[in-house]
Write a protein that holds these residues in place. Structure first.
Motif, PDB file in Angstrom:
ATOM      1  N   ASP A 122      -3.660  15.771 -20.030  1.00 56.96           N
ATOM      2  CA  ASP A 122      -3.100  14.444 -20.328  1.00 56.96           C
ATOM      3  C   ASP A 122      -3.318  13.596 -19.084  1.00 56.96           C
ATOM      4  O   ASP A 122      -2.742  13.871 -18.027  1.00 56.96           O
ATOM      5  N   PRO A 123      -4.181  12.574 -19.185  1.00 59.92           N
ATOM      6  CA  PRO A 123      -4.460  11.760 -17.999  1.00 59.92           C
ATOM      7  C   PRO A 123      -3.175  11.281 -17.318  1.00 59.92           C
ATOM      8  O   PRO A 123      -2.237  10.825 -17.967  1.00 59.92           O
ATOM      9  N   ARG A 124      -3.126  11.418 -15.995  1.00 61.07           N
ATOM     10  CA  ARG A 124      -1.935  11.066 -15.225  1.00 61.07           C
ATOM     11  C   ARG A 124      -1.879   9.564 -15.015  1.00 61.07           C
ATOM     12  O   ARG A 124      -2.869   8.939 -14.622  1.00 61.07           O
ATOM     13  N   VAL A 125      -0.706   9.016 -15.286  1.00 65.04           N
ATOM     14  CA  VAL A 125      -0.524   7.574 -15.087  1.00 65.04           C
ATOM     15  C   VAL A 125      -0.362   7.300 -13.591  1.00 65.04           C
ATOM     16  O   VAL A 125       0.496   7.892 -12.923  1.00 65.04           O
ATOM     17  N   VAL A 126      -1.203   6.446 -13.064  1.00 65.19           N
ATOM     18  CA  VAL A 126      -1.162   6.078 -11.653  1.00 65.19           C
ATOM     19  C   VAL A 126      -1.200   4.553 -11.561  1.00 65.19           C
ATOM     20  O   VAL A 126      -1.278   3.850 -12.577  1.00 65.19           O
ATOM     21  N   ALA A 127      -1.157   4.071 -10.355  1.00 61.04           N
ATOM     22  CA  ALA A 127      -1.279   2.636 -10.112  1.00 61.04           C
ATOM     23  C   ALA A 127      -2.207   2.416  -8.925  1.00 61.04           C
ATOM     24  O   ALA A 127      -2.261   3.240  -8.005  1.00 61.04           O
ATOM     25  N   VAL A 128      -2.931   1.328  -8.967  1.00 59.37           N
ATOM     26  CA  VAL A 128      -3.832   0.955  -7.881  1.00 59.37           C
ATOM     27  C   VAL A 128      -3.476  -0.482  -7.482  1.00 59.37           C
ATOM     28  O   VAL A 128      -3.473  -1.389  -8.339  1.00 59.37           O
ATOM     29  N   VAL A 129      -3.165  -0.694  -6.207  1.00 56.53           N
ATOM     30  CA  VAL A 129      -2.763  -2.023  -5.727  1.00 56.53           C
ATOM     31  C   VAL A 129      -3.681  -2.433  -4.589  1.00 56.53           C
ATOM     32  O   VAL A 129      -4.360  -1.608  -3.973  1.00 56.53           O
ATOM     33  N   ASP A 130      -3.665  -3.728  -4.332  1.00 53.66           N
ATOM     34  CA  ASP A 130      -4.497  -4.252  -3.244  1.00 53.66           C
ATOM     35  C   ASP A 130      -3.708  -4.259  -1.940  1.00 53.66           C
ATOM     36  O   ASP A 130      -2.565  -3.764  -1.868  1.00 53.66           O
ATOM     37  N   ALA A 131      -4.282  -4.841  -0.905  1.00 56.97           N
ATOM     38  CA  ALA A 131      -3.638  -4.837   0.415  1.00 56.97           C
ATOM     39  C   ALA A 131      -2.328  -5.598   0.408  1.00 56.97           C
ATOM     40  O   ALA A 131      -1.430  -5.314   1.215  1.00 56.97           O
ATOM     41  N   GLY A 132      -2.159  -6.549  -0.506  1.00 59.21           N
ATOM     42  CA  GLY A 132      -0.920  -7.294  -0.570  1.00 59.21           C
ATOM     43  C   GLY A 132       0.113  -6.683  -1.493  1.00 59.21           C
ATOM     44  O   GLY A 132       1.180  -7.268  -1.684  1.00 59.21           O
ATOM     45  N   GLY A 133      -0.204  -5.547  -2.133  1.00 60.22           N
ATOM     46  CA  GLY A 133       0.750  -4.890  -3.007  1.00 60.22           C
ATOM     47  C   GLY A 133       0.657  -5.309  -4.460  1.00 60.22           C
ATOM     48  O   GLY A 133       1.434  -4.837  -5.299  1.00 60.22           O
ATOM     49  N   SER A 157     -10.210  -7.795  -9.639  1.00 62.26           N
ATOM     50  CA  SER A 157      -9.380  -8.905  -9.161  1.00 62.26           C
ATOM     51  C   SER A 157      -9.228  -8.873  -7.648  1.00 62.26           C
ATOM     52  O   SER A 157      -9.032  -9.915  -7.009  1.00 62.26           O
ATOM     53  N   ALA A 158      -9.280  -7.651  -7.058  1.00 59.78           N
ATOM     54  CA  ALA A 158      -9.185  -7.505  -5.592  1.00 59.78           C
ATOM     55  C   ALA A 158      -9.644  -6.094  -5.244  1.00 59.78           C
ATOM     56  O   ALA A 158      -9.599  -5.192  -6.078  1.00 59.78           O
ATOM     57  N   PRO A 159     -10.088  -5.863  -4.017  1.00 63.80           N
ATOM     58  CA  PRO A 159     -10.494  -4.507  -3.630  1.00 63.80           C
ATOM     59  C   PRO A 159      -9.285  -3.557  -3.671  1.00 63.80           C
ATOM     60  O   PRO A 159      -8.198  -3.897  -3.189  1.00 63.80           O
ATOM     61  N   PRO A 160      -9.446  -2.348  -4.231  1.00 62.98           N
ATOM     62  CA  PRO A 160      -8.328  -1.398  -4.259  1.00 62.98           C
ATOM     63  C   PRO A 160      -8.019  -0.890  -2.858  1.00 62.98           C
ATOM     64  O   PRO A 160      -8.925  -0.530  -2.094  1.00 62.98           O
ATOM     65  N   ALA A 161      -6.705  -0.855  -2.529  1.00 67.31           N
ATOM     66  CA  ALA A 161      -6.297  -0.444  -1.186  1.00 67.31           C
ATOM     67  C   ALA A 161      -5.410   0.778  -1.191  1.00 67.31           C
ATOM     68  O   ALA A 161      -5.476   1.600  -0.272  1.00 67.31           O
ATOM     69  N   VAL A 162      -4.557   0.941  -2.221  1.00 73.93           N
ATOM     70  CA  VAL A 162      -3.603   2.040  -2.243  1.00 73.93           C
ATOM     71  C   VAL A 162      -3.558   2.629  -3.648  1.00 73.93           C
ATOM     72  O   VAL A 162      -3.521   1.886  -4.646  1.00 73.93           O
ATOM     73  N   LEU A 163      -3.571   3.976  -3.733  1.00 71.77           N
ATOM     74  CA  LEU A 163      -3.385   4.704  -4.975  1.00 71.77           C
ATOM     75  C   LEU A 163      -1.952   5.240  -4.999  1.00 71.77           C
ATOM     76  O   LEU A 163      -1.546   5.971  -4.090  1.00 71.77           O
ATOM     77  N   VAL A 164      -1.212   4.880  -6.031  1.00 74.17           N
ATOM     78  CA  VAL A 164       0.173   5.323  -6.174  1.00 74.17           C
ATOM     79  C   VAL A 164       0.202   6.408  -7.248  1.00 74.17           C
ATOM     80  O   VAL A 164      -0.053   6.138  -8.424  1.00 74.17           O
ATOM     81  N   ASP A 165       0.494   7.652  -6.827  1.00 76.78           N
ATOM     82  CA  ASP A 165       0.503   8.802  -7.727  1.00 76.78           C
ATOM     83  C   ASP A 165       1.864   9.485  -7.635  1.00 76.78           C
ATOM     84  O   ASP A 165       2.216  10.033  -6.577  1.00 76.78           O
ATOM     85  N   ALA A 166       2.624   9.475  -8.728  1.00 76.61           N
ATOM     86  CA  ALA A 166       3.949  10.103  -8.771  1.00 76.61           C
ATOM     87  C   ALA A 166       4.835   9.599  -7.647  1.00 76.61           C
ATOM     88  O   ALA A 166       5.554  10.367  -6.996  1.00 76.61           O
ATOM     89  N   GLY A 167       4.788   8.302  -7.379  1.00 80.73           N
ATOM     90  CA  GLY A 167       5.622   7.699  -6.352  1.00 80.73           C
ATOM     91  C   GLY A 167       5.081   7.816  -4.947  1.00 80.73           C
ATOM     92  O   GLY A 167       5.616   7.201  -4.012  1.00 80.73           O
ATOM     93  N   ARG A 168       4.019   8.574  -4.771  1.00 84.54           N
ATOM     94  CA  ARG A 168       3.446   8.748  -3.436  1.00 84.54           C
ATOM     95  C   ARG A 168       2.304   7.764  -3.238  1.00 84.54           C
ATOM     96  O   ARG A 168       1.407   7.658  -4.070  1.00 84.54           O
ATOM     97  N   ARG A 169       2.356   7.059  -2.118  1.00 83.42           N
ATOM     98  CA  ARG A 169       1.324   6.077  -1.822  1.00 83.42           C
ATOM     99  C   ARG A 169       0.204   6.736  -1.019  1.00 83.42           C
ATOM    100  O   ARG A 169       0.449   7.330   0.045  1.00 83.42           O
ATOM    101  N   ARG A 170      -1.011   6.641  -1.549  1.00 82.61           N
ATOM    102  CA  ARG A 170      -2.174   7.252  -0.897  1.00 82.61           C
ATOM    103  C   ARG A 170      -3.155   6.130  -0.532  1.00 82.61           C
ATOM    104  O   ARG A 170      -3.795   5.561  -1.417  1.00 82.61           O
ATOM    105  N   PRO A 171      -3.295   5.788   0.740  1.00 80.68           N
ATOM    106  CA  PRO A 171      -4.272   4.761   1.136  1.00 80.68           C
ATOM    107  C   PRO A 171      -5.693   5.153   0.717  1.00 80.68           C
ATOM    108  O   PRO A 171      -6.107   6.303   0.858  1.00 80.68           O
ATOM    109  N   ILE A 172      -6.416   4.199   0.176  1.00 82.04           N
ATOM    110  CA  ILE A 172      -7.796   4.419  -0.270  1.00 82.04           C
ATOM    111  C   ILE A 172      -8.735   4.042   0.860  1.00 82.04           C
ATOM    112  O   ILE A 172      -8.690   2.911   1.384  1.00 82.04           O
ATOM    113  N   ILE A 173      -9.580   4.996   1.279  1.00 83.79           N
ATOM    114  CA  ILE A 173     -10.512   4.746   2.379  1.00 83.79           C
ATOM    115  C   ILE A 173     -11.930   4.478   1.884  1.00 83.79           C
ATOM    116  O   ILE A 173     -12.772   3.996   2.642  1.00 83.79           O
ATOM    117  N   ALA A 174     -12.205   4.814   0.603  1.00 82.68           N
ATOM    118  CA  ALA A 174     -13.537   4.545   0.032  1.00 82.68           C
ATOM    119  C   ALA A 174     -13.402   4.501  -1.484  1.00 82.68           C
ATOM    120  O   ALA A 174     -12.553   5.178  -2.069  1.00 82.68           O
TER     121      ALA A 174
END
Length: 513
Positions: free
Chosen positions: A423-434, A446-463
């Protein structure tokens, strides 16, 4: 033509519309209802009820259904035609040996021996037809003539028995259409040249025919003249490897059926072993008291033994109870659908080691849990990773509903993620401004992805890379799906495969571990 060149007296038996009859025997249908057997969208055979409504061979399927709205359409199956015809050939050989199967529903045999034994050609043909009538095959027709071709044309006559006297083959054939030669090119060309009957074709010069049409034309010209050089080639009766057991009274319980068939299964395997064969594909047929029938071909990873045969009978009876079979079972038939030499399945010098132990354990677990209790994974086709994971029962042929060898535009190329979420995991992707990142109709972020939010944990995106758009079933407003794929790498060097739909909802489809 010398005496030795004279065509041999032959008898041809014709079973009209055999594909429809074979379908009725195999599927438990009724050949007296409007039925048409279709191949490549064309009618190849139809029942008398369908023919009365205007359906005929060679007609397009849609035209046939327009003529007869109640028409039941069945797919052509040459294996089914041969399989259902084989018992009738065996019965004919009990009356008169030396039968050649021209095709399912059409057989030939030399007439000299049967005519002497039964007191003439007419009585011999009557005995053959009587044997078929007793087997439930009414309407079979017999043709007797010099040569197989003329006898076959005589069998197509409206009379049950049509005998062409010796030496009269050319006269009998002369009034028939050139279509009877079974050659599409000549059937189209000769009428344009004013040659419509076999007699007209036979009157042409043999040398000119050979020069124009070659050896093929010369052979057909000889047939039209009643000079058929082909001889009846009796078949070699195959060894009967099938076994069958009948129950009286009918058996209602699954365990009763499995116990009763055990001795027959051992006899079935012993018969194969006597001929140095093993069964790799098993056809099991179950017949009920009410005439219902269940048939299935079972596969085995190695080769069947008696215990595996009993298991397949039990599983099939369980699956068919209440759906295909609504009454007690009166017959179980075991037939090898595919065999192999026993030498190909003999253990090697040092045995098969782990493979043999794994197979033994898995087979034991499957025997306890049922056919679908143990499954193996195969790769199917599709654009989404979840769709490509297909589970099949242990021992069954891996035939995914969506083959992997199709083009599948938009699918993910190798290498694939090692972890695929059921079951695909629901996540969120936000930009540098949140703010949430989305994709517009033209596939622009709409903007370059900066942070991956997975199960409440924020994972900075480096590539990151993407998007790659998947647009499926655009012609269907109900099943239309559109999503955009991304590959991202977080600060822990973990790579993710993400999906973003047009509403900006993100899901993790897999992870590159």
């Amino acid at each position: 033509m010398t005496a030795t060149d004279q065509p041999v007296r032959c008898c041809v038996l014709w079973f009209p519309e055999w594909p429809v009859t074979a379908w009725a025997l195999a599927e438990g249908g009724y050949a007296d209802e409007p039925v048409a057997v279709v191949e490549a969208n064309l009618v190849v055979s139809c029942s008398a009820a369908a023919h009365a409504e205007g359906v005929h061979s060679g007609q397009r399927r849609r035209e046939a259904q327009a003529c007869c709205p109640a028409l039941r359409v069945a797919p052509a199956d040459i294996d089914r035609d041969y399989r259902m015809f084989a018992p009738l050939v065996d019965l004919l050989e009990q009356v008169s040996p030396g039968v050649q199967v021209i095709r399912p529903g059409l057989v030939a045999l030399r007439m000299r021996g049967p005519a002497r034994y039964y007191g003439g050609e007419q009585p011999a043909a009557a005995v053959l037809l009587a044997a078929m009538t007793q087997a439930g095959m009414a309407g079979v027709r017999a043709g007797i003539a010099d040569g197989m071709f003329t006898a076959e044309q005589a069998a197509y006559d409206s009379e049950p028995i049509r005998i062409v006297p010796p030496g009269a083959a050319a006269a009998f054939l002369s009034s028939l259409s050139v279509n009877r030669l079974g050659d599409a090119e000549l059937a189209e060309l000769l009428p344009r040249l004013g040659v419509h009957r076999l007699g007209d074709f036979a009157a042409l010069d043999a040398g000119l025919i050979r020069d124009r049409f070659g050896e093929r034309g010369a052979r057909l010209h000889a047939l039209a003249r009643g000079r058929d050089p082909s001889a009846v080639r009796p078949r070699t009766p195959p060894v009967d490897l099938a076994r069958q057991i009948d129950f009286s009274p009918p058996l209602e319980l699954i365990d009763q059926i499995a116990f009763a068939v055990r001795a027959t299964a051992e006899e079935f395997i012993a018969g194969l072993n006597d001929r140095q064969l093993v069964c790799t594909e098993l056809r099991v047929g179950l017949s009920s008291e009410e005439g219902e029938h269940s048939e299935r071909v079972w596969l085995h990873p190695a080769a069947f033994d008696s215990a595996a045969v009993v298991d397949r009978v039990r599983w099939q009876a369980q699956a068919a109870a209440g759906s295909q079979l609504g009454s007690g079972v009166v017959r179980v038939r075991l037939e090898p659908a595919a065999v192999d030499a026993v030498s190909h399945h003999a253990p090697g010098l040092f045995g098969t080691g782990p493979d043999e132990r794994v197979h033994h354990v898995v087979s034991r677990v499957q025997a306890m849990l049922g056919a679908d209790g143990v499954v193996t994974a195969v790769i199917g086709g599709g654009r989404r990773l979840v769709e490509r994971q297909v589970l099949v029962s242990w021992g069954d042929r891996a035939m995914p509903p969506s083959p992997s060898d199709r083009p599948w535009p938009g699918h993910l190329p190798a290498p694939l993620p090692a972890t695929v979420f059921d079951d695909p995991r629901v996540v969120a992707v936000v930009d540098a401004g949140g703010a949430g990142v989305g994709v517009d109709e033209r596939g622009v972020l709409s903007a370059p992805p900066a942070v991956l939010v997975d199960a409440g944990r924020r994972r900075p995106i480096i590539a990151w890379a993407g998007p790659w758009t998947m647009d499926e079933r655009g012609w269907d407003p109900v099943r239309h799906r559109r999503a955009h794929r991304f590959q991202v790498v977080d600060d822990s060097q973990t790579a993710w495969l993400l999906l973003c739909d047009d509403e900006g909802q993100w899901q993790a489809e897999g992870r590159y571990d």
